[in-house]
Structures are given as structure tokens and as C-alpha cells.
Design a protein around this motif. Structure first.
Motif, PDB file in Angstrom:
ATOM      1  N   LYS A   1       0.813  -1.221   0.000  1.00 35.65           N
ATOM      2  CA  LYS A   1       0.000   0.000   0.000  1.00 35.65           C
ATOM      3  C   LYS A   1       0.846   1.271   0.000  1.00 35.65           C
ATOM      4  N   ALA A   2       1.981   1.246   0.663  1.00 33.96           N
ATOM      5  CA  ALA A   2       2.870   2.407   0.646  1.00 33.96           C
ATOM      6  C   ALA A   2       3.699   2.453  -0.635  1.00 33.96           C
ATOM      7  N   GLU A   3       3.699   1.352  -1.413  1.00 35.87           N
ATOM      8  CA  GLU A   3       4.514   1.242  -2.626  1.00 35.87           C
ATOM      9  C   GLU A   3       5.987   1.518  -2.299  1.00 35.87           C
ATOM     10  N   GLN A   4       6.464   0.852  -1.254  1.00 34.45           N
ATOM     11  CA  GLN A   4       7.840   1.022  -0.812  1.00 34.45           C
ATOM     12  C   GLN A   4       8.455  -0.329  -0.471  1.00 34.45           C
TER      13      GLN A   4
ATOM     14  N   ASP B   1      18.242  -3.198   9.536  1.00 33.16           N
ATOM     15  CA  ASP B   1      19.447  -3.796  10.099  1.00 33.16           C
ATOM     16  C   ASP B   1      19.144  -4.223  11.531  1.00 33.16           C
ATOM     17  N   PRO B   2      19.019  -5.540  11.807  1.00 32.43           N
ATOM     18  CA  PRO B   2      18.612  -5.976  13.151  1.00 32.43           C
ATOM     19  C   PRO B   2      19.688  -5.753  14.213  1.00 32.43           C
ATOM     20  N   ALA B   3      20.929  -5.538  13.801  1.00 36.87           N
ATOM     21  CA  ALA B   3      21.995  -5.266  14.773  1.00 36.87           C
ATOM     22  C   ALA B   3      22.006  -3.784  15.161  1.00 36.87           C
ATOM     23  N   LYS B   4      21.942  -2.923  14.172  1.00 42.16           N
ATOM     24  CA  LYS B   4      21.980  -1.479  14.425  1.00 42.16           C
ATOM     25  C   LYS B   4      20.599  -0.879  14.691  1.00 42.16           C
ATOM     26  N   LYS B   5      19.555  -1.665  14.412  1.00 42.86           N
ATOM     27  CA  LYS B   5      18.169  -1.193  14.574  1.00 42.86           C
ATOM     28  C   LYS B   5      17.903   0.035  13.701  1.00 42.86           C
ATOM     29  N   GLU B   6      18.379  -0.030  12.460  1.00 44.74           N
ATOM     30  CA  GLU B   6      18.233   1.093  11.542  1.00 44.74           C
ATOM     31  C   GLU B   6      17.443   0.676  10.302  1.00 44.74           C
ATOM     32  N   PHE B   7      16.605   1.615   9.823  1.00 43.46           N
ATOM     33  CA  PHE B   7      15.804   1.394   8.621  1.00 43.46           C
ATOM     34  C   PHE B   7      16.391   2.175   7.449  1.00 43.46           C
ATOM     35  N   LYS B   8      16.242   1.624   6.260  1.00 46.31           N
ATOM     36  CA  LYS B   8      16.467   2.368   5.024  1.00 46.31           C
ATOM     37  C   LYS B   8      15.258   2.162   4.131  1.00 46.31           C
ATOM     38  N   VAL B   9      14.646   3.268   3.708  1.00 43.98           N
ATOM     39  CA  VAL B   9      13.411   3.222   2.943  1.00 43.98           C
ATOM     40  C   VAL B   9      13.699   3.483   1.471  1.00 43.98           C
ATOM     41  N   TYR B  10      13.110   2.658   0.606  1.00 49.90           N
ATOM     42  CA  TYR B  10      13.238   2.827  -0.837  1.00 49.90           C
ATOM     43  C   TYR B  10      11.858   3.117  -1.416  1.00 49.90           C
TER      44      TYR B  10
ATOM     45  N   ASP C   1      25.224  -7.750  -9.625  1.00 54.10           N
ATOM     46  CA  ASP C   1      25.530  -6.356  -9.316  1.00 54.10           C
ATOM     47  C   ASP C   1      24.864  -5.886  -8.024  1.00 54.10           C
ATOM     48  N   GLY C   2      24.312  -6.837  -7.258  1.00 51.77           N
ATOM     49  CA  GLY C   2      23.699  -6.501  -5.980  1.00 51.77           C
ATOM     50  C   GLY C   2      22.257  -6.055  -6.050  1.00 51.77           C
ATOM     51  N   GLY C   3      21.630  -6.179  -7.220  1.00 54.75           N
ATOM     52  CA  GLY C   3      20.238  -5.756  -7.371  1.00 54.75           C
ATOM     53  C   GLY C   3      19.265  -6.673  -6.665  1.00 54.75           C
ATOM     54  N   ILE C   4      18.204  -6.076  -6.126  1.00 51.69           N
ATOM     55  CA  ILE C   4      17.108  -6.806  -5.478  1.00 51.69           C
ATOM     56  C   ILE C   4      15.889  -6.713  -6.401  1.00 51.69           C
TER      57      ILE C   4
ATOM     58  N   LEU D   1      15.650  -3.135  -7.948  1.00 51.60           N
ATOM     59  CA  LEU D   1      16.100  -2.047  -7.102  1.00 51.60           C
ATOM     60  C   LEU D   1      17.608  -2.155  -6.899  1.00 51.60           C
ATOM     61  N   ASP D   2      18.306  -1.040  -7.132  1.00 49.87           N
ATOM     62  CA  ASP D   2      19.719  -0.961  -6.788  1.00 49.87           C
ATOM     63  C   ASP D   2      19.814  -0.395  -5.377  1.00 49.87           C
ATOM     64  N   PRO D   3      20.153  -1.220  -4.368  1.00 46.77           N
ATOM     65  CA  PRO D   3      20.152  -0.732  -2.985  1.00 46.77           C
ATOM     66  C   PRO D   3      21.158   0.387  -2.723  1.00 46.77           C
ATOM     67  N   LYS D   4      22.192   0.476  -3.556  1.00 47.07           N
ATOM     68  CA  LYS D   4      23.199   1.509  -3.345  1.00 47.07           C
ATOM     69  C   LYS D   4      22.722   2.874  -3.826  1.00 47.07           C
ATOM     70  N   THR D   5      22.086   2.908  -4.981  1.00 49.19           N
ATOM     71  CA  THR D   5      21.674   4.186  -5.575  1.00 49.19           C
ATOM     72  C   THR D   5      20.190   4.475  -5.407  1.00 49.19           C
ATOM     73  N   GLY D   6      19.384   3.438  -5.127  1.00 46.98           N
ATOM     74  CA  GLY D   6      17.938   3.601  -5.060  1.00 46.98           C
ATOM     75  C   GLY D   6      17.263   3.577  -6.416  1.00 46.98           C
ATOM     76  N   GLU D   7      18.044   3.366  -7.478  1.00 47.77           N
ATOM     77  CA  GLU D   7      17.471   3.348  -8.825  1.00 47.77           C
ATOM     78  C   GLU D   7      16.560   2.139  -9.000  1.00 47.77           C
ATOM     79  N   ILE D   8      15.416   2.358  -9.657  1.00 51.01           N
ATOM     80  CA  ILE D   8      14.432   1.297  -9.896  1.00 51.01           C
ATOM     81  C   ILE D   8      14.206   1.165 -11.400  1.00 51.01           C
ATOM     82  N   LYS D   9      14.289  -0.060 -11.907  1.00 52.43           N
ATOM     83  CA  LYS D   9      13.998  -0.335 -13.306  1.00 52.43           C
ATOM     84  C   LYS D   9      12.840  -1.317 -13.396  1.00 52.43           C
ATOM     85  N   LYS D  10      11.984  -1.124 -14.377  1.00 46.89           N
ATOM     86  CA  LYS D  10      10.817  -1.977 -14.568  1.00 46.89           C
ATOM     87  C   LYS D  10      11.023  -2.895 -15.773  1.00 46.89           C
TER      88      LYS D  10
END
Length: 459
Positions: free
Chosen positions: A207-210, A215-224, A249-252, A265-274
């Protein structure tokens, strides 16, 4: 009169007689003492419905959210069915899911005429296991998936926008507000939750389209953000070791429930390709329900279309797309898995079968039937530590273990009626993990005012 030896043989073999494919007669339950002691479960209720396309569409329309039949969704009269179908249609429309495709009045009349509660459940020989339940989260939540990482089992609330981690040793629970971009009180739609090989937790939000990494060790979020609006970010592509797939290349990669496409999704740059897949010859794009996907050893992505009743392949290097029809109409291919030999194991939600497709030979090499009639397998997962497959017995309150070499299936019964499950996770200790994932959560009959994560330890 049946004498002792003959009665023993009947008691042994009758519980394993399944509905013959193509037969329109309902399953007939064995009348022995063991069956008479069994409670009626959702699979038992479905098994006595007339086999055919309407029954399969009923399963495809209702069971993506919860069990049907007992314990709470059972109805008797036409008016009762009209009321509940109207309510379900409204939820379907409000969430923009397009799950219930049959005409409401036609469906109500068919169920009123055919939905009969069996006198008892069906006896099934089950294996022993030590099972522990972990209450976590609020009872009003909806917890679609779970994953284990950093010594905790993690679930996320679809409506409440919270992430919960329960310590697998002590049961202590931590909670975190999910930083989704939605208006206050609106659902982010936490859907799949799984891990990459580095232990990072990844969550899709329909629903958020995200997509969010935690990171469960650092308890930090990164939103794409930046995914196609209205596409319903659905499901991460998984690899043969049951991790979120990362390309060279590390893409998700992820699927979109309301589009015939996958995104990278490129986690490093945030770039999204369809990447578009293929239109359906009969269904609108939103009605296809491109659901799950896995990656083979060549980096090709194999996906299922639950309502489109197809599975297919996208080759990101060339853009090539192929699609194939399932062996039966309205089979409902769902959460598939892939093994180290690039063989697909595809659960059929509406038939209770597993299609086994060899991608290298380009052919179906087997089609297995689950031993519990009427069951609907939502997902299948490969245990990276043993090579076995685990299948959710989503309508029978069970988990199945499948030996891929012998095709032997072992059944483990979960301790609750309405124990609807969607996924299975594994740890190197040999423990099997899942969660009660029904929507509404109260469909599972538990004594906890909470969501529930389950650890199953085969004995």
C-alpha cells in the motif's frame, strides 16, 4: 460385517484415498473411529465441495486471506452466504485486490446448495514435533510473513505499521514503528518479510509502494520509494537457498501484484527499473495476480500468476519472456521454490497439488498430490540446510515436509484450528519456523491476544 484384519486394512488405506483428477464427485470420508475423533478442519470442508472450476475459484477468491469453512467462516443459509460474501467483496474492493471473481449471487447460491459441514474430520497419521508458540504483536494486527535473523523471529503488521522481533530463546519482544509513507491510520501493507545473506531484513509494502531494509543489529531502517503507483509491490525474488535474491551487481528484484512486471532495485543508488512480462489473453492486468518469483542459476527469473494460471520466465539480460499454462484450469500457482538443479516446485492453491518443472529440460517432470484432501498449499520453501522442501498445509492446520528424492511427504500438525500459514523459515539448529497468518487474525483459534510465531522442532 468387516472382520478384524479387513477392518485394519481399510483403516490403514482409506484415509489416503484421494479424489481422482477430473472426477466431479466430492471426497467421501472414511467412517472409522479415528476419523470420528478428529475435529473438522477447513480442508475437510473444502474436500466435500463438488470438484470443478467453481470450487477452485472459491478457493482462489477466499483462501489468499484465510481459511474457509470451520471454525468461524462457516455459513448454512442463502441469506447468511449473501451477507458474508457481500462483506468479503467490500474488503476485496477496499483493498483493491480483485480476488473474488465470481458473481456474488451465483456464488452465494452455489455455496448454499453445496457447502456441507462433514460430521467429523479426517484421520491423518502425523509425525511428532516439539512445538512452541510465541505471542507477539497485537491481536488486531495482520502478520503476512515471518523471518528469522539475529536470534529473533520477525513479523510486521500490515495495518498497524509496526515491526516486531521476538527473542527465540526468551520470548522477549521488541517493537519498532515502520517508517512508511502513508497517512496516519492508513495501512502501509507490510507483505513479505525475508532476509539477504548478510542477515538484513527486507520488507515489501503493497500500500505504501515502498521497500524497507532493516538492520537488526543497528536497529536502523532504510526506505526505498519510487515504485510504480498502484502496482502493489508484492514479493521479493528468492534464490535456491531461500534468501532474497541478489543479482551479480547486488540488485534486489520484486513482483507487483497488480501489474504484469517485475522491478529491480539498486540498494546503493535507489534506482528502480521496470521489466514487463506478458499480457494475459483473457484477464485484465490487475486480475492476473503476478505473485511470486525465484531466480535460477543463470539469473533468469521464474514467476507465477495465481489467477492468470500461468508460470513464466523473464531473462533480464535479453528481455526475453516466456509463459506457460498450468496443467489444470484455475490451479492457482502460488509461492514457488527452486532447487540447485534449477527445478521449480510450484504449489497449486486450488488443487492441492505440486507441479514439478525442470527448467533445463523445459518440461513438467512430476505432479504431486498432497495427502490431505481439500488442502490448499499457499507456499513451498526449500530448507537450505537439508535440501528438503516444506509446504504450508494452509487449510489443514499442518506443515508438510517433502523429500525431493523419494517424494515422501511427512505431515506435522500445528496445535490450533484455523492455523493458516503462508511461509516457512529455517535455522541451522534444525528448527522450522512459521506464523499464523490469517486475515482476520482472529480466524485462528488461539488463547493469545496477539499474533503468533511458531517454532516446530521435528522429533
Amino acid at each position: 460385517m468387516i472382520h478384524g484384519f479387513a477392518r485394519a486394512l481399510l483403516g490403514l488405506f482409506l484415509p489416503f484415498i484421494l479424489l481422482i483428477p477430473g472426477c466431479s464427485k466430492p471426497f467421501v470420508y472414511p467412517e472409522d473411529e479415528r476419523s470420528q475423533a478428529e475435529p473438522v478442519r477447513s480442508a475437510d470442508w473444502i474436500a466435500v465441495l463438488p470438484e470443478g472450476e467453481i470450487r477452485r475459484q472459491v478457493v482462489l477468491g477466499c483462501t489468499p486471506c484465510h481459511q474457509i469453512g470451520p471454525p468461524v467462516a462457516y455459513r448454512k443459509t442463502l441469506e447468511e452466504w449473501r451477507e458474508v460474501i457481500g462483506r468479503m467483496k467490500k474488503i476485496d474492493d477496499d483493498l483493491d485486490l480483485s480476488l473474488i471473481r465470481l458473481d456474488a449471487e451465483e456464488l452465494a447460491q452455489w455455496l448454499a446448495a453445496n457447502a456441507k459441514l462433514p460430521k467429523h474430520g479426517r484421520y491423518i497419521a502425523t509425525a511428532k514435533a516439539d512445538i512452541r508458540e510465541y505471542p507477539v504483536g497485537v491481536k488486531t494486527g495482520f502478520y503476512h510473513d515471518m523471518a528469522v535473523s539475529a536470534g529473533r523471529a520477525w513479523i510486521a503488521d500490515y495495518f498497524g505499521n509496526k515491526l516486531y522481533g521476538v527473542d527465540i530463546d526468551t520470548g522477549a519482544v521488541d517493537s519498532f514503528d515502520l517508517p512508511v509513507n502513508v497517512a496516519p491510520g492508513k495501512p502501509g501493507g507490510a507483505h513479505q518479510i525475508d532476509t539477504t545473506r548478510d542477515g538484513m531484513i527486507w520488507i515489501t509494502f503493497t500500500k505504501a509502494e515502498q521497500v524497507i531494509r532493516f538492520d537488526p543489529a543497528k536497529k536502523e531502517f532504510k526506505v526505498y520509494s519510487g515504485f510504480e503507483k498502484g502496482g502493489n509491490v508484492q514479493y521479493f525474488v528468492m534464490d535456491a537457498d531461500r534468501y532474497v535474491y541478489e543479482d551479480k551487481d547486488g540488485g534486489i528484484w520484486m513482483t507487483h501484484f497488480s501489474r504484469v512486471m517485475l522491478s529491480r532495485l539498486d540498494p546503493k543508488t535507489g534506482e528502480i527499473k521496470k521489466y514487463r512480462t506478458a499480457p494475459h489473453p483473457r484477464l485484465t492486468e490487475k486480475g492476473v495476480h503476478l505473485y511470486a518469483a525465484v531466480a535460477d542459476s543463470q539469473g533468469r527469473l521464474w514467476f507465477t500468476e495465481t489467477h492468470g494460471n500461468r508460470f513464466g520466465m523473464l531473462d533480464p539480460r535479453t528481455g526475453e519472456v516466456t509463459v506457460k499454462d498450468m496443467p489444470e484450469k484455475w490451479a492457482g500457482p502460488k509461492r514457488l521454490a527452486i532447487d540447485k538443479d534449477d527445478v521449480l516446485w510450484i504449489p497449486e492453491l486450488a488443487t492441492g497439488k505440486i507441479t514439478v518443472y525442470d527448467t533445463r529440460a523445459d518440461k513438467i517432470v512430476d505432479r504431486l498430490t498432497l495427502p490431505i484432501a481439500g488442502d490448499f498449499p499457499y507456499g513451498i520453501r526449500r530448507n537450505r540446510y537439508t535440501g528438503d522442501f516444506w509446504i504450508t498445509g494452509s487449510g489443514s492446520d499442518s506443515l508438510y515436509r517433502l523429500n525431493p528424492k523419494t517424494k515422501a511427504i511427512t505431515i506435522y500438525r500445528l496445535p490450533r484450528r484455523g492455523a493458516y500459514t503462508r511461509t516457512v523459515s529455517f535455522t541451522d539448529s534444525g528448527d522450522i519456523w512459521t506464523n499464523y497468518a490469517s486475515f482476520p487474525n482472529a480466524h485462528t483459534q488461539v488463547p493469545f491476544d496477539a499474533g503468533v510465531v511458531i517454532r516446530l522442532r521435528p522429533q
